[in-house]
Design a protein around this motif. Sequence first.
Motif, PDB file in Angstrom:
ATOM      1  N   PRO A  55     -30.428 109.466  96.059  1.00 17.11           N
ATOM      2  CA  PRO A  55     -30.152 107.908  95.920  1.00 17.11           C
ATOM      3  C   PRO A  55     -28.864 107.606  94.898  1.00 17.11           C
ATOM      4  CG  PRO A  55     -32.298 108.254  95.876  1.00 17.11           C
ATOM      5  CD  PRO A  55     -31.907 109.557  95.597  1.00 17.11           C
ATOM      6  N   GLU A  56     -29.044 108.820  93.742  1.00 19.14           N
ATOM      7  CA  GLU A  56     -27.865 108.348  92.705  1.00 19.14           C
ATOM      8  C   GLU A  56     -26.604 108.555  93.324  1.00 19.14           C
ATOM      9  OE1 GLU A  56     -29.008 110.808  89.434  1.00 19.14           O
ATOM     10  OE2 GLU A  56     -30.881 109.573  88.917  1.00 19.14           O
ATOM     11  N   ASN A  57     -26.344 109.378  94.300  1.00 17.86           N
ATOM     12  CA  ASN A  57     -25.038 109.701  94.908  1.00 17.86           C
ATOM     13  C   ASN A  57     -24.465 108.943  95.692  1.00 17.86           C
ATOM     14  OD1 ASN A  57     -25.225 112.067  93.202  1.00 17.86           O
ATOM     15  ND2 ASN A  57     -25.877 113.198  94.782  1.00 17.86           N
ATOM     16  N   LYS A  58     -25.222 107.749  96.244  1.00 20.28           N
ATOM     17  CA  LYS A  58     -24.661 106.932  97.103  1.00 20.28           C
ATOM     18  C   LYS A  58     -23.519 106.047  96.448  1.00 20.28           C
ATOM     19  CE  LYS A  58     -28.812 106.533  99.768  1.00 20.28           C
ATOM     20  NZ  LYS A  58     -30.023 105.828 100.601  1.00 20.28           N
TER      21      LYS A  58
END
Length: 383
Positions: free
Chosen positions: A380-383
Amino acid sequence: MNGNEFGRLFRVTTHGESHGPAMGVTVSGCPAGIALSEEDVQRELDRRKPGQSMITTSRNEPDAVEIHSGLQDGYTTGTPIGMTIQNKDSRSGKYEPFVTAPRPSHGDFTYSAKFGTRNWGGGGRSSARETVNWVAAGAIAGKILEREGIEVKAHVNQIGEIRAPKVSFEQLLEHTEENPVRCAHPETAEQMRERIEEYQAEGDSIGGSIYFETRGVPRGLGAPRFDSVPARLGRALMAVPAATGFEFGLGRSARERTGSERNEDWTTNDDGDPVPVGNDHGGIQGGITTGQPIYGEVTLHAPTSIPKSQTTVDWETGEQKEIQVIGRHDPVLPPRGVPVVEAMVNLTLVDFLLLSGRLNPDRLDDQPGEYDTAYHPRSPENK
């Protein structure tokens, strides 16, 4: 209680009783990377569920599946897949007269004699309701077979004395689901339906059989003797409630053939590989698949729950009783048995594919050791 697990590598363990809170199944040994949803499983359960037509039980069960484990973002993870199907329309009161007065030809007395107790509502564990678990597990196996280009299809080929003519695999695919009897020959299906309704009106039931066929099964599956393909298929299909016979290839008619009549010469195909001329052997020789279609038949006796008057004895009082099994029961089993037979064939074939090494038991993407896959969850952090 033993006997609740099926399979060697692709293992299915089931639980639940007919009138208990829920049915449930755990599938262990399913490789990672298979696209799977509750809708995929539900599609097969809807084919088996009660209340589909006037020739099935009127029990109103939605058979809605819930998958509790083994999935991440729509793909299998390689861990056990747990599924439950709630029982919503059980009515145990109708079975109170049979708690100590066993119904004829049911599992009532034998279960009580074995365990000293039993869940008597709806037949408990001995009820065909339990096959809802098999169909749920078979839906997962079917997804694997589809990926491997293997098709399994069945239809009702006989009800009572009415037998359908031989049909092609294409006819099985096209016509089986078009009528409530699930017979791929429409004209025979109508005759069967009329005959079933006659028995139903008389308060009786009738037996029949289910024909199954596969396409795309590779050669070389199976092992000699106890792990032969017919031995394992026979175990799977004779577990189907009411099954009294399993045969493949020529089946019972083989007793009427000479060796020279049954034996099939060898020739070569376009690739220069040896292939048998004909397929009376049903895709299996020496217990091992030849690459030809596997086909066979399962016989199911008439449902034992019928409203006609029958005789039993109450072991508490010693009284002989005239009883009627009043409830919501199928007058015939093969129409709802078609997806059950397909499920058990699916499960057996997937297990053989894993045992033969044709499938990686960990994952199906042919990328052992690779972690950054198309089906791995995204951060989710790399979206």
